[in-house]
Enzyme design. Structure first.
Site, mmCIF file in Angstrom:
data_model
loop_
_atom_site.group_PDB
_atom_site.id
_atom_site.type_symbol
_atom_site.label_atom_id
_atom_site.label_comp_id
_atom_site.label_asym_id
_atom_site.label_seq_id
_atom_site.Cartn_x
_atom_site.Cartn_y
_atom_site.Cartn_z
ATOM 1 N N GLU A 66 0.819 -1.217 0.000
ATOM 2 C CA GLU A 66 0.000 0.000 0.000
ATOM 3 C C GLU A 66 0.848 1.261 0.000
ATOM 4 O O GLU A 66 0.606 2.178 -0.783
ATOM 5 C CB GLU A 66 -0.938 0.023 1.210
ATOM 6 C CG GLU A 66 -1.718 1.342 1.256
ATOM 7 C CD GLU A 66 -2.820 1.395 2.291
ATOM 8 O OE1 GLU A 66 -2.846 0.577 3.210
ATOM 9 O OE2 GLU A 66 -3.671 2.297 2.150
ATOM 10 N N ASP B 24 -0.610 -5.063 3.044
ATOM 11 C CA ASP B 24 -1.015 -3.838 3.740
ATOM 12 C C ASP B 24 -0.324 -3.856 5.101
ATOM 13 O O ASP B 24 -0.631 -4.714 5.938
ATOM 14 C CB ASP B 24 -2.535 -3.770 3.911
ATOM 15 C CG ASP B 24 -2.967 -2.397 4.422
ATOM 16 O OD1 ASP B 24 -2.096 -1.668 4.945
ATOM 17 O OD2 ASP B 24 -4.150 -2.063 4.295
ATOM 18 N N ILE C 194 -0.425 -1.841 7.707
ATOM 19 C CA ILE C 194 -1.423 -1.659 8.780
ATOM 20 C C ILE C 194 -2.772 -1.487 8.104
ATOM 21 O O ILE C 194 -3.021 -0.477 7.442
ATOM 22 C CB ILE C 194 -1.122 -0.422 9.667
ATOM 23 C CG1 ILE C 194 0.283 -0.512 10.279
ATOM 24 C CG2 ILE C 194 -2.185 -0.316 10.770
ATOM 25 C CD1 ILE C 194 0.652 0.655 11.200
ATOM 26 N N ASP C 195 -3.608 -2.498 8.216
ATOM 27 C CA ASP C 195 -4.966 -2.362 7.701
ATOM 28 C C ASP C 195 -5.855 -1.989 8.887
ATOM 29 O O ASP C 195 -5.885 -2.701 9.898
ATOM 30 C CB ASP C 195 -5.450 -3.660 7.055
ATOM 31 C CG ASP C 195 -6.801 -3.455 6.391
ATOM 32 O OD1 ASP C 195 -6.958 -2.452 5.668
ATOM 33 O OD2 ASP C 195 -7.714 -4.261 6.623
ATOM 34 N N THR D 123 -5.833 1.642 9.661
ATOM 35 C CA THR D 123 -4.981 2.720 10.192
ATOM 36 C C THR D 123 -5.786 3.670 11.075
ATOM 37 O O THR D 123 -5.279 4.155 12.091
ATOM 38 C CB THR D 123 -4.302 3.485 9.023
ATOM 39 O OG1 THR D 123 -3.520 2.546 8.292
ATOM 40 C CG2 THR D 123 -3.387 4.586 9.523
ATOM 41 N N ASP E 92 -5.742 -4.840 0.711
ATOM 42 C CA ASP E 92 -6.696 -4.972 1.820
ATOM 43 C C ASP E 92 -7.328 -6.370 1.844
ATOM 44 O O ASP E 92 -7.760 -6.830 2.904
ATOM 45 C CB ASP E 92 -7.845 -3.954 1.683
ATOM 46 C CG ASP E 92 -7.379 -2.505 1.786
ATOM 47 O OD1 ASP E 92 -6.626 -2.207 2.717
ATOM 48 O OD2 ASP E 92 -7.785 -1.677 0.939
HETATM 49 C C1 IPD Z 1 -8.879 0.646 4.910
HETATM 50 C C2 IPD Z 1 -9.630 -0.252 5.841
HETATM 51 C C3 IPD Z 1 -11.088 0.149 5.863
HETATM 52 C C4 IPD Z 1 -11.695 0.109 4.494
HETATM 53 C C5 IPD Z 1 -10.878 0.934 3.506
HETATM 54 C C6 IPD Z 1 -9.424 0.493 3.531
HETATM 55 P P1 IPD Z 1 -6.374 1.202 5.612
HETATM 56 O O1 IPD Z 1 -7.529 0.316 4.871
HETATM 57 O O2 IPD Z 1 -9.518 -1.590 5.445
HETATM 58 O O3 IPD Z 1 -11.830 -0.729 6.653
HETATM 59 O O4 IPD Z 1 -12.984 0.647 4.552
HETATM 60 O O5 IPD Z 1 -11.421 0.718 2.217
HETATM 61 O O6 IPD Z 1 -8.691 1.288 2.629
HETATM 62 O O7 IPD Z 1 -6.430 2.556 5.015
HETATM 63 O O8 IPD Z 1 -6.721 1.212 7.048
HETATM 64 O O9 IPD Z 1 -5.167 0.450 5.266
HETATM 65 CA CA CA Z 2 -3.069 0.432 5.305
#
Ligand code: IPD
Ligand code: CA
Length: 330
Positions: A81, A101, A103-104, A106, A248
């Site tokens: 990412e 990813d 940190i999913d 964030t 993700d």
């Molecule tokens: C997000 C999370 C969130 C989802 C977003 C993602 P991030 O990733 O997974 O739940 O709704 O579409 O982009 O930005 O925390 O890596």
């Molecule tokens: Ca992320």
């Protein structure tokens, strides 16, 4: 250890899994340290807008995993990412490719809401084949390898096969616990469309909500990877999102599929696969589905005398897509 690019075998995948789990746990320690530190600073940056957040820890975790992967598997490609955000846009090829990813969730990480994870997927021949998702806040580790099942390990306990309990039939959306996400596109068109969809999913058709399915309830864990893992374990019946990215969902796709879940792309993908005479497998995650930014994940459903589990998943998918609107992500 190096694996031949042309012949990544199940045994290689087991060895890649051992490496990836170790890496996820090391990254998890850094995520926990970062979470402590970030609570006492305001060191949060914005990407496309004020709700699309990134911290120095997202970048540091990605750098860490990228360099460890490069040392262990120099021939593997990498899609991440934060590398993507800073302009490194690697094409999807047939080569083994980590899709990460760091940190999913964030936003959760920044707020101390304990649902954030690292998500490490491996794509081979343009297909997700291995996934590791680790939430260090709860010490929950989800793993999966194509054809070899998926598992949840809590703390130091033995891995538990997913789904955690025998799946129950799913008669309708009305009986379902659904996961959706608001996402980071808060513009009028996208948000009104999503809100209308959420309204119909939750609303009472007998009390003014035309087309309402009045599902049991709706959740948002704030992490696509954790939403998918929870569907795989059986704690959610379904997760839908438009707008998230391959990193993700890549790891989660393997974990969900190995738990008997269905991974379906867009409205159009479902329609094409289920139209009369179609030879498209609606459950196959093609490169278009993987990169299409529109995902619907449905938990395992058992066969009954009236329909197979696969038929039931398609029934739910069709009804779901009749209820919610398609919209183009930004
Ligand atoms: C997000 C999370 C969130 C989802 C977003 C993602 P991030 O990733 O997974 O739940 O709704 O579409 O982009 O930005 O925390 O890596
Ligand atoms: Ca992320």
């Amino acid at each position: 250890m190096s694996a031949d690019l042309q012949t990544l075998k199940p045994v290689d995948l087991r060895s890649v899994l051992t490496f990836t789990v170790k890496l996820a746990r090391i990254a998890g320690t850094l995520i926990l340290e970062g979470s402590q530190a970030i609570q006492s600073t305001s060191d949060v940056n914005e990407k496309k807008n004020s709700v699309d957040l990134v911290t120095e820890y997202d970048v540091a975790v990605e750098e860490l995993v990228k360099s460890e992967i490069a040392k262990a598997y120099p021939s593997f490609k990498f899609i991440g990412e934060e590398s993507y955000s800073s302009g490194t846009r690697n094409e999807l090829t047939d080569d083994p490719t980590f899709c990460v990813d760091p940190i999913d969730g964030t936003t959760n990480f920044v707020h101390g809401f304990p649902f954030a994870c690292i998500s490490l997927g491996l794509i081979y021949q343009k297909r997700p084949v291995l996934g590791v998702i680790y939430n260090p806040f709860l010490d929950h580790l989800y793993t999966g390898i194509e054809g070899q099942g998926s598992f949840l390990t809590r703390g130091n306990n033995q891995p538990l096969k997913l789904p955690l309990t025998n799946p129950k039939p799913l008669p309708s959306l009305q009986k379902a616990l659904l996961a959706i996400e608001w996402g980071s596109d808060r513009g009028e068109k996208n948000l009104i469309s999503k809100s209308d969809s959420f309204l119909r999913l939750a609303g009472d058709p007998a009390d003014g909500i035309a087309g309402g399915r009045m599902a049991h309830s709706i959740r948002s864990l704030g992490s696509a990877a954790l939403n998918i893992s929870t569907v795989a374990q059986g704690g959610l019946d379904l997760y839908w999102e438009i707008g998230c990215w391959p990193w993700d969902v890549c790891a989660g796709i393997v974990i969900a599929q190995e738990a008997g879940g269905a991974v379906i792309g867009s409205h159009a993908a479902l329609a094409a696969a289920t139209s009369a005479g179609s030879s498209i497998d609606p459950f196959k995650v093609t490169p278009d589905v993987l990169t299409g930014r529109k995902y619907l994940i449905i938990r395992a459903i058992p066969d009954t005398p009236n329909e197979t589990g696969r038929e039931a998943q398609l029934r739910i998918a069709r009804d779901f897509y009749q209820t919610v609107e398609d919209v183009e992500p930004k």
